[in-house]
Design an enzyme around this catalytic site. Structure first.
Site, mmCIF file in Angstrom:
data_model
loop_
_atom_site.group_PDB
_atom_site.id
_atom_site.type_symbol
_atom_site.label_atom_id
_atom_site.label_comp_id
_atom_site.label_asym_id
_atom_site.label_seq_id
_atom_site.Cartn_x
_atom_site.Cartn_y
_atom_site.Cartn_z
ATOM 1 N N CYS A 154 0.829 -1.213 0.000
ATOM 2 C CA CYS A 154 0.000 0.000 0.000
ATOM 3 C C CYS A 154 0.856 1.254 0.000
ATOM 4 O O CYS A 154 1.809 1.370 0.778
ATOM 5 C CB CYS A 154 -0.911 -0.010 1.227
ATOM 6 S SG CYS A 154 -1.976 1.445 1.352
ATOM 7 N N CYS A 198 -2.352 -1.525 9.376
ATOM 8 C CA CYS A 198 -1.436 -2.452 8.682
ATOM 9 C C CYS A 198 0.030 -2.218 9.053
ATOM 10 O O CYS A 198 0.899 -2.140 8.184
ATOM 11 C CB CYS A 198 -1.596 -2.327 7.165
ATOM 12 S SG CYS A 198 -3.266 -2.659 6.580
ATOM 13 N N GLN A 224 -17.769 -10.557 13.315
ATOM 14 C CA GLN A 224 -16.325 -10.625 13.110
ATOM 15 C C GLN A 224 -15.978 -10.039 11.744
ATOM 16 O O GLN A 224 -16.588 -10.403 10.734
ATOM 17 C CB GLN A 224 -15.841 -12.070 13.193
ATOM 18 C CG GLN A 224 -15.867 -12.655 14.592
ATOM 19 C CD GLN A 224 -14.689 -12.222 15.450
ATOM 20 O OE1 GLN A 224 -13.853 -11.442 15.026
ATOM 21 N NE2 GLN A 224 -14.624 -12.737 16.667
ATOM 22 N N GLU A 248 -25.130 -11.641 27.089
ATOM 23 C CA GLU A 248 -24.458 -10.507 26.436
ATOM 24 C C GLU A 248 -24.982 -9.201 27.044
ATOM 25 O O GLU A 248 -26.150 -9.108 27.434
ATOM 26 C CB GLU A 248 -24.753 -10.544 24.933
ATOM 27 C CG GLU A 248 -24.413 -9.311 24.139
ATOM 28 C CD GLU A 248 -22.941 -8.964 24.178
ATOM 29 O OE1 GLU A 248 -22.625 -7.773 24.331
ATOM 30 O OE2 GLU A 248 -22.094 -9.889 24.063
ATOM 31 N N ASP A 250 -15.987 -15.545 25.311
ATOM 32 C CA ASP A 250 -15.310 -14.736 24.287
ATOM 33 C C ASP A 250 -15.420 -13.268 24.697
ATOM 34 O O ASP A 250 -16.167 -12.485 24.099
ATOM 35 C CB ASP A 250 -15.964 -14.983 22.925
ATOM 36 C CG ASP A 250 -15.238 -14.262 21.789
ATOM 37 O OD1 ASP A 250 -14.175 -13.670 22.042
ATOM 38 O OD2 ASP A 250 -15.750 -14.288 20.651
ATOM 39 N N CYS A 300 -9.184 -11.997 22.090
ATOM 40 C CA CYS A 300 -8.496 -11.126 21.128
ATOM 41 C C CYS A 300 -7.330 -10.412 21.801
ATOM 42 O O CYS A 300 -6.701 -9.545 21.197
ATOM 43 C CB CYS A 300 -9.473 -10.117 20.519
ATOM 44 S SG CYS A 300 -10.233 -9.029 21.734
#
Length: 469
Positions: A76, A85, A301, A351, A400, A427
């Site tokens: 890029c 990135c 996701q 949740e 999660d 994560c």
């Protein structure tokens, strides 16, 4: 008295490792660690420090004496200016190795847990154009490059449609081509910007809080359905209609065209009314025949293909026989709960976000899954002794949580009810390690599988299977 300049130059420093948050690591002559924001392990560089702390320095490489064999040419043209990135200058096989290493380091050093033989990280087949959702911001005062500033040339058009500069809430980098989302994402963004500029539609100014156009969101599902949402700062029927009609006519493949009028100080849409201009008010994702309705506010996701791989790992680790009661904590829109439901007796999802639970219930109904139930509320307040008494003792718990990990009361409740297995999807392996340390008294880590959801970045998902000792 003049303040002493604390910046230092270190010469010929070998970059020896990759650290947290995309930084690389070197050692200063005094033995302190240097966190470097623009180097690859194997580089030999001169470094100018930007911060000095008691135990470490932070800095940037200013001269490269030798370039690492792990380096690749970034794809890029915005790399190095755009905040995303950050690892695009490192070969993908090396990205994967450092992600796996970080997970193992966190679990063993922070969590101090004993690990089984760790399965190799699951890389992404798609290393670019893998995101299903992108959000771009409009600005009437785009970020100028150093060359533009030094040229002295007056720049008439400062309009931008792109990303926030790292750490700058009011500066937007104009993006020509982004390699994160498949076509027609780039075409939509560029044509919207050009049309709005030619028709003198005012771009937003965050400092002055004025201008019509605020944000552009594009979602492209694995089914091929496309959602576009334009956020306006105020209502101007004529100009709003002009832009939305243009988008609808120019891109007939868009299946859901929506808009928001948001005059708040911030641009979050979660407390705003979303209006469907044309097409459906949602798009659909698909996974093993299950269909998931995704509206403008839904969480899903952002890498659809790797989400499927992640959920398969989760289901494999749970190894359900069909007789188990499963709790799915932090269930979101219930994707994991529904994905494992056919192998469970019953799944209970919990949740905190009410809209997510509404999505979960609707999706389960549409998928004709009748052995799932969903409940909304703050996890530490809902997941209690009374809740367990009412809904049953689970044999398996899937959890999660968000990046902060589980609240200590939730961990405590898991120890109280002591299910046979816990499948922990994370994560953030640092907070996962902290929680595993608390669970270690009763549970042994028997499987570890990292999954790369975000190539070219330092982020990584990790799944751990815990079984009772």
């Amino acid at each position: 008295m003049a303040r002493k300049n604390r910046r230092q130059i270190f010469e010929n420093i070998e970059v020896i490792d990759a650290g947290a948050k995309g930084k690389s690591i070197g050692k200063a002559p005094d033995g302190k660690v240097i966190f470097i924001n623009n180097a690859v392990p194997g580089d030999i560089v001169d470094i100018q420090t930007t911060k000095k702390r008691k135990a470490y320095y932070e800095g940037s490489a200013t001269k490269f004496h030798k370039q690492s064999d792990k380096r690749v040419a970034p794809t890029c043209k915005h790399f190095g200016t755009c905040g995303g990135c950050k690892w695009q200058f490192m070969g993908y096989e090396h990205q994967l190795a450092y992600k796996q290493q970080e997970v193992i380091n966190n679990l063993t050093r922070l969590g101090k847990v004993e690990l089984p033989e760790v399965t190799p990280i699951l890389g992404s087949a798609e290393q670019f154009f893998y995101r299903n959702k992108m959000e771009f911001s409009f600005s009437d005062s785009r970020w100028l490059t150093l060359d533009e500033i030094q040229s002295g040339t007056e720049i008439d058009n400062r309009n931008a449609l792109g990303f926030h500069m790292p750490g700058m809430w009011d500066k937007i980098l104009d993006i020509d081509t982004c390699h994160l989302q498949e076509d027609p994402s780039n075409a939509i963004r560029n044509k919207v910007k050009d049309f709005a500029t030619k028709n003198e539609l005012p771009f937003y100014n965050a400092r002055k809080q004025e201008g019509l156009l605020r944000t552009l969101m594009i979602r492209i599902a694995s089914t091929g359905e496309i959602m576009v949402l334009v956020q306006f700062f105020y209502e101007d029927v004529e100009k709003r209609t002009l832009l939305l009609d243009y988008i609808a006519n120019e891109f007939p493949e868009i299946t859901s065209l929506q808009y928001v009028v948001n005059s708040k100080g911030n641009d979050t849409i979660y407390d705003q009314k979303v209006i469907c201009y044309s097409g459906k008010d949602h798009i659909e994702e698909e996974m093993e025949g299950l269909r998931f309705k995704i509206n403008a506010k839904s969480f899903y996701q952002t890498n659809s293909k790797q989400a499927y791989e992640l959920y398969k790992v989760t289901r494999d680790f749970a190894d359900l026989s069909g007789s188990e009661l499963v709790y799915d904590l932090y269930t979101g829109t219930g994707t994991i709960a529904q994905f494992v439901a056919k192998k469970a007796k019953k799944v209970i999802g919990v949740e905190a976000v009410p809209e997510a639970i509404e999505d979960a219930k609707e999706n389960a109904k549409r998928n004709t899954i009748d052995n799932v139930e969903f409940y909304v509320g703050d996890m530490k307040k809902v997941f209690t002794k009374d809740f367990i008494a009412q809904h049953g003792q689970p044999e398996v718990v899937i959890t999660d949580p968000p990046r902060d990990g589980m609240h200590k009361d939730v961990v405590g409740q898991l120890l109280n009810i002591s299910p046979q297995k816990i499948v922990y999807v994370s994560c953030n392996s640092a907070t996962q390690a902290r929680d595993l340390a608390l669970l270690d008294q009763m549970y042994k880590v028997t499987k570890v599988q990292s999954v790369d959801m975000f190539p070219q970045t330092y982020h990584v998902e990790n799944v751990v299977l815990l079984e009772k000792r």
